[in-house]
Scaffold this motif. Structure first.
Motif, short mmCIF file in Angstrom:
data_model
loop_
_atom_site.label_atom_id
_atom_site.label_comp_id
_atom_site.label_asym_id
_atom_site.label_seq_id
_atom_site.Cartn_x
_atom_site.Cartn_y
_atom_site.Cartn_z
N ALA A 67 52.97 67.49 73.99
CA ALA A 67 51.70 67.26 73.30
C ALA A 67 51.63 65.82 72.78
CB ALA A 67 51.55 68.25 72.14
N VAL A 68 52.07 64.89 73.62
CA VAL A 68 52.13 63.48 73.23
C VAL A 68 50.88 62.76 73.68
CG1 VAL A 68 53.40 61.32 73.56
CG2 VAL A 68 54.64 63.47 73.30
N LEU A 69 50.33 61.92 72.81
CA LEU A 69 49.14 61.16 73.17
C LEU A 69 49.23 59.74 72.63
CD1 LEU A 69 46.18 60.99 74.25
CD2 LEU A 69 45.46 61.57 71.92
N ILE A 70 49.03 58.77 73.54
CA ILE A 70 48.80 57.38 73.15
C ILE A 70 47.38 57.07 73.63
CG2 ILE A 70 49.52 54.98 73.39
CD1 ILE A 70 52.32 56.00 74.07
N PRO A 71 46.41 56.91 72.72
CA PRO A 71 45.00 56.81 73.12
C PRO A 71 44.76 55.81 74.25
CG PRO A 71 45.16 56.92 70.75
CD PRO A 71 46.57 56.80 71.26
N GLY A 72 44.19 56.31 75.35
CA GLY A 72 43.80 55.46 76.46
C GLY A 72 44.93 54.96 77.33
N ALA A 73 46.17 55.23 76.96
CA ALA A 73 47.32 54.70 77.70
C ALA A 73 48.11 55.84 78.35
CB ALA A 73 48.23 53.91 76.77
N LYS A 74 48.98 55.47 79.26
CA LYS A 74 49.80 56.45 79.94
C LYS A 74 50.84 57.02 78.98
CE LYS A 74 52.03 57.17 84.41
NZ LYS A 74 52.38 56.56 85.70
N ALA A 75 51.06 58.32 79.06
CA ALA A 75 52.03 58.97 78.18
C ALA A 75 53.45 58.58 78.58
CB ALA A 75 51.88 60.49 78.26
N PRO A 76 54.36 58.42 77.62
CA PRO A 76 55.76 58.11 77.94
C PRO A 76 56.48 59.35 78.44
CG PRO A 76 55.51 58.40 75.58
CD PRO A 76 54.13 58.52 76.17
N HIS A 77 57.46 59.15 79.32
CA HIS A 77 58.27 60.27 79.81
C HIS A 77 59.39 60.55 78.82
CE1 HIS A 77 56.93 59.44 84.23
NE2 HIS A 77 56.08 60.20 83.57
N LEU A 78 59.23 61.59 78.02
CA LEU A 78 60.22 61.94 77.01
C LEU A 78 61.24 62.94 77.53
CD1 LEU A 78 57.91 62.19 73.88
CD2 LEU A 78 59.20 60.22 74.73
N ILE A 79 60.88 63.67 78.59
CA ILE A 79 61.82 64.57 79.26
C ILE A 79 61.93 64.11 80.70
CG2 ILE A 79 62.23 66.94 80.02
CD1 ILE A 79 60.79 67.94 77.55
N THR A 80 63.12 63.71 81.10
CA THR A 80 63.34 63.20 82.45
C THR A 80 63.77 64.34 83.39
OG1 THR A 80 65.68 62.74 82.08
CG2 THR A 80 64.08 61.01 81.48
#
Length: 376
Positions: free
Chosen positions: A238-251
């Protein structure tokens, strides 16, 4: 202003951008509204309901795009719509540009005015047009996750809330915003053991105050995520960075540490996903399995409950749509910092920095287009 509402043609998308009540409000401001025939049927609104509200019905999507000065949609245009959008035509919808270079370049090429729901932002950093669908998606994430934890759908065969004498499921939610909060409420209400992670300590304090006893809060970092996923039955991204691509927190490598039959629901899929192995799926074919982990990555989750979603979305978007229609996009964005932040692409130029950054494309400050006398 002439407003057009096309029928959504993305696969299994039944929402519509404007309810009959919204049409009436537009007419009260002396605007003209055209609705594509059957655009509202999936959400329970007939052509007759729109006619009674004062809309005019057009027979096809081409007619809608041809006549409208402002297009109001729900989902981003798909490839078959790219060439229907005209130069200087205002398109007001969810775009999520950072997850699609093809869409970004198509909107640059057609020189339209792209105002994205998801980057309209209030002074307190809240995202008023993302909130209603985030609320729906957060609640649905647990509802769908519970279903796919069942053995016939590939899950571990665990009942989310357990029963007397049997432990409930462990639910991990990464992100403490609107989606994460709603997911935590649903999972806790069903009796699961819930862990919610966020990078903001003040937000974790807020959540600790409002959540029930079966929800614990933990700081989000690489170590804590790696530890928590090993014991989680359901994981909600449930990660959000407005307007930007979400980071990969689980590889992908981290999947091997999870228990077979674990379910991951990546609500951030619209922005590229916060799980590396995430790829967009549809309601028709919602899941796939990698390393014995079930992935649910439907890109338009709220589309499965279109009546609720359509009414909730119109409640939020209508005041902004009326501003745009009353003043024209330029004057409305000059007067409203919230709408100004919604501008992503204007007349062939990217004016929202995170979109330009996502694809290493040129960026033009939005004020370049908002200087001088507004054109209505």
């Amino acid at each position: 202003m002439i407003i057009g509402v096309p029928k959504e043609i993305k696969q299994n998308e039944s929402r519509v951008a404007l309810t009959p009540a919204g049409v009436t409000e537009m007419l009260n401001h002396n605007h003209t509204v055209y609705i594509q025939t059957q655009a509202g049927e999936g959400s329970g609104f007939s052509d007759e309901a729109y006619k009674d509200a004062g809309a005019q019905i057009l027979p096809n999507i081409e007619a809608i795009y041809d006549i409208a000065e402002m297009i109001i949609k729900v989902k981003e245009p798909i490839a078959s719509e790219y060439n229907l959008i005209k130069e200087n035509q205002l398109v007001f919808t969810y775009f999520h540009f950072a997850s699609s270079e093809a869409l970004t370049k198509a909107m640059i090429d057609n020189k339209s005015i792209c105002l994205a729901y998801e980057t309209v932002e209030k002074a307190d950093r809240s995202l008023p047009l993302l909130v209603p669908m985030s609320e729906v998606a957060g609640r649905m994430a647990v509802q769908e996750g519970a279903k796919y934890l069942e053995k016939p759908t590939g899950g571990r065969g665990i009942l989310l809330g357990g029963v007397p004498g049997v432990k409930p499921a462990n639910v991990l939610i990464i992100g403490g915003g609107i989606v994460g909060t709603q997911a935590a409420k649903m999972a806790a209400g069903l009796g699961a053991n819930v862990t919610i992670m966020d990078i903001s300590l003040p937000r974790l304090r807020q959540l600790a105050d409002i959540m029930p006893a079966n929800v614990e809060t933990i700081m989000s970092n690489q170590y804590n995520i790696a530890e928590a996923i090993q014991h989680s039955d359901l994981i909600v991204g449930a990660v959000l960075i407005p307007g930007a691509k979400a980071p990969h927190l689980i590889t992908q490598d981290m999947l091997k540490t999870m228990q077979p039959g674990t379910v991951v629901v990546d609500v951030a899929v619209d922005q590229g996903g916060c799980i590396e192995t995430c790829k967009p799926t549809t309601h028709e074919d919602p899941t796939y399995v990698i390393d014995e982990v079930v992935h649910y990555c439907v890109a338009n989750m709220p589309g499965a409950v279109p009546y609720t979603s359509t009414v909730a979305l119109t409640n939020a978007t209508l005041p902004y749509a009326i501003q745009l229609a009353n003043k024209g996009w330029k004057k409305a964005c000059q007067d409203s910092k919230e709408l100004k932040l919604g501008l992503n692409i204007v007349q062939g130029e990217i004016v929202y920095q995170p979109v330009a950054t996502a694809f290493d494309l040129p960026y033009t400050p939005v004020d370049t287009y908002l200087k001088g006398e507004a054109v209505v």
